[in-house]
Enzyme design. Structure first.
Site, PDB file in Angstrom:
ATOM      1  N   LYS A 227      31.895  -0.512 -27.683  1.00 14.36           N
ATOM      2  CA  LYS A 227      30.608  -0.908 -27.088  1.00 14.36           C
ATOM      3  C   LYS A 227      30.164  -2.248 -27.669  1.00 14.36           C
ATOM      4  O   LYS A 227      29.945  -2.379 -28.860  1.00 14.36           O
ATOM      5  CB  LYS A 227      29.560   0.166 -27.375  1.00 14.36           C
ATOM      6  N   ASP A 232      19.999  -4.940 -27.851  1.00 14.50           N
ATOM      7  CA  ASP A 232      19.478  -3.921 -26.942  1.00 14.50           C
ATOM      8  C   ASP A 232      17.961  -3.865 -27.035  1.00 14.50           C
ATOM      9  O   ASP A 232      17.404  -3.294 -27.958  1.00 14.50           O
ATOM     10  CB  ASP A 232      20.078  -2.553 -27.277  1.00 14.50           C
ATOM     11  N   LYS A 239      12.176  -0.764 -25.995  1.00 10.10           N
ATOM     12  CA  LYS A 239      12.027  -0.091 -27.277  1.00 10.10           C
ATOM     13  C   LYS A 239      10.761  -0.575 -27.976  1.00 10.10           C
ATOM     14  O   LYS A 239      10.387  -1.739 -27.845  1.00 10.10           O
ATOM     15  CB  LYS A 239      13.212  -0.411 -28.198  1.00 10.10           C
ATOM     16  N   ASP A 250      23.995  -3.199 -32.297  1.00  3.64           N
ATOM     17  CA  ASP A 250      24.398  -2.337 -31.194  1.00  3.64           C
ATOM     18  C   ASP A 250      25.755  -2.734 -30.629  1.00  3.64           C
ATOM     19  O   ASP A 250      26.239  -2.087 -29.708  1.00  3.64           O
ATOM     20  CB  ASP A 250      23.332  -2.344 -30.093  1.00  3.64           C
ATOM     21  N   ASP A 309      17.416   2.468 -21.524  1.00  2.55           N
ATOM     22  CA  ASP A 309      17.806   2.355 -22.926  1.00  2.55           C
ATOM     23  C   ASP A 309      19.045   3.193 -23.242  1.00  2.55           C
ATOM     24  O   ASP A 309      19.529   3.187 -24.363  1.00  2.55           O
ATOM     25  CB  ASP A 309      16.640   2.769 -23.829  1.00  2.55           C
ATOM     26  N   GLU A 311      22.017   2.584 -22.097  1.00  6.50           N
ATOM     27  CA  GLU A 311      22.906   1.648 -21.397  1.00  6.50           C
ATOM     28  C   GLU A 311      24.321   1.630 -21.948  1.00  6.50           C
ATOM     29  O   GLU A 311      25.267   1.253 -21.260  1.00  6.50           O
ATOM     30  CB  GLU A 311      22.319   0.235 -21.465  1.00  6.50           C
ATOM     31  N   ARG A 313      26.453   3.972 -22.701  1.00  5.85           N
ATOM     32  CA  ARG A 313      27.408   4.839 -22.006  1.00  5.85           C
ATOM     33  C   ARG A 313      27.791   4.271 -20.639  1.00  5.85           C
ATOM     34  O   ARG A 313      28.872   4.556 -20.126  1.00  5.85           O
ATOM     35  CB  ARG A 313      26.842   6.253 -21.883  1.00  5.85           C
TER      36      ARG A 313
END
Length: 460
Positions: A227, A232, A239, A250, A309, A311, A313
């Protein structure tokens, strides 16, 4: 600084590694002046303690490192590394006391104590030099240390200097070092062939892309998927500031698979390696993807967006679909995916999911040997219904909040249907506070355990 062993030399100071119950016996064999110095110092062999012992001329003649009790060592990953920072600058050789079976792990911990993130501020070396102990595979340990340093550097670099473009450059630099090939998909082709990667990243000024690196021409096929969400915000489900503070990490999954790739290539494992990194920034703009949007993935499965949020996956799913089309011998995905995984096992363990008991056993055996603890969590079939919203094939953020790491892993598994062996790691990728061998900040997690398990899993 390069995390490498010191060259052997007569000037290397002997270092005696002592458990508490060995101190008295060792002292009894020393000259009177050493016994007096030891008695005056109060050195007792406690974990993390160290003592420099002068010679007749007052210069250091030897050193002691406390190795603690077995119970104390069980609570610290790199037991010897705690004493390293207490030693005077110079070069050392292990003279006695370090168990042979622990030499590789403790040597790695020593080298990693020398890591410092110095891109934005000069940092002094934290560790004196170590001559590789007898019987230790020095090139292997140095390769593990270099891979960890790469991973930490990538995670520690803020998004201002580690967006998708910079992450691509880092992958290209690594590929260049080892003769690997890189292809990158972006623009209209990305939108058509990897629609969920495009949807997540399209709001950013730094365009989304899929990085595809290949190395090796023989042996079993291994595909790593990391990933690469370089920052993010949470998207339109933004967030709060308290949750956004560490979001430069992230892309920790991408950093870890690049570190693992470096180990594999540096030590020339006999396998065909592919690394896939969906590199995006989950940003906010007029064209951000929205809650209740329905996206059609590369695999053709439709996904209802119930939280922008969730995202990671989404981008992993498209990359996993591509990986699965080639049917390699093993696919491993790594991602800083869910807070639920941290709640379950904390920041120190790397939880993983797999349906293959042989893969799981190999990972669980390799973790302690590689000083990289992992813990198996289940692909729990009864939770499959939670990721099926009715209006689409899949829900990216099922309501309820229970089993979040498991439902995320089940979501990803839907995109690996033709490859018999798949493992997913939901990592943290961050050391919350300094510890021996682990500076505060970005952290490799799970990669060494995977590396250690590969010979058993792939038969190499």
């Amino acid at each position: 600084m390069p995390l490498t062993f010191a060259a052997p030399a007569d000037a290397a100071l002997p270092l005696h590694v002592l458990e508490p119950d060995a101190v008295e016996g060792w002292a009894a064999q020393q000259p009177t002046r050493v016994q007096a110095w030891l008695s005056a110092s109060g050195f007792s062999g406690g974990l993390g303690s160290a003592l420099m012992i002068p010679g007749d001329d007052g210069a250091p003649a030897m050193a002691l490192a406390g190795y603690g009790t077995a119970a104390a060592r069980a609570r610290q990953r790199f037991a010897l590394a705690g004493a390293v920072s207490q030693l005077a600058p110079g070069r050392y050789r292990i003279a006695s006391g370090l168990p042979g079976e622990a030499a590789a792990t403790e040597s790695l911990g020593w080298l990693l104590t020398g890591y410092a993130f110095s891109r934005y501020r000069a940092q002094a070396a934290k560790a004196p030099g170590l001559v590789a102990p007898e019987g230790v595979d020095a090139p292997r340990i140095e390769a593990l240390a270099a891979a960890e340093a790469l991973t930490r550097d990538l995670i520690n670099t803020p998004a201002s200097d580690m967006g998708p473009t910079a992450l691509e450059a880092a992958a290209r630099d690594l590929a260049s070092d080892f003769g690997a090939e890189v292809e990158v998909t972006r623009g209209e082709t990305l939108e058509t062939e990897f629609p969920m990667i495009h949807a997540v990243g399209r709001a950013s000024a730094d365009a989304p892309r899929l990085i595809d690196m290949r190395w090796g021409g023989s042996g079993p096929a291994l595909t790593l998927v990391g990933k690469g969400v370089c920052f993010d915000t949470g998207g339109l489900n933004i967030k709060p500031g308290s949750s956004m503070g560490l979001m430069k990490k992230d892309m920790g999954g991408a950093a870890n698979v690049l570190g693992l790739a470096r180990m594999i290539m540096a030590l020339d494992l006999n396998l065909r390696l592919r690394v896939l990194i969906p590199a995006v920034e989950n940003s906010i703009s007029g064209n951000s993807f929205r809650p209740q949007d329905i996206l059609t993935s590369r695999k053709g499965l439709t996904v209802e967006i119930n939280n922008t949020d969730a995202e990671g996956r989404l981008v992993l799913a498209d990359a996993l679909a591509l990986a699965d089309e080639e049917k390699p011998d093993l696919i491993v995905s790594m991602a800083t995916l869910t807070g639920a995984a941290r709640v379950a096992v904390g920041p120190d363990l790397a939880p993983f999911f797999t349906d293959d008991d042989r893969v799981a056993a190999a990972l669980q055996e390799a973790g302690p040997h590689m000083a990289d603890p992992v813990w198996r969590l289940p692909f729990w079939e009864p939770y499959e219904a939670l990721i099926e919203p009715g209006i689409a094939d899949l829900d990216n953020a099922p309501s309820g909040g229970f089993g979040g790491a498991i439902t995320a892993a089940l979501f990803l598994r839907r995109f690996v249907t033709d490859t018999p062996r798949y493992a997913h790691f939901d990592i943290y990728g961050w050391q919350p506070s300094p510890a021996p061998g682990r500076s505060k900040g970005g952290l490799g997690q799970g990669a060494r355990a995977i590396f250690g398990a590969l010979p058993q899993v792939l038969g190499i």
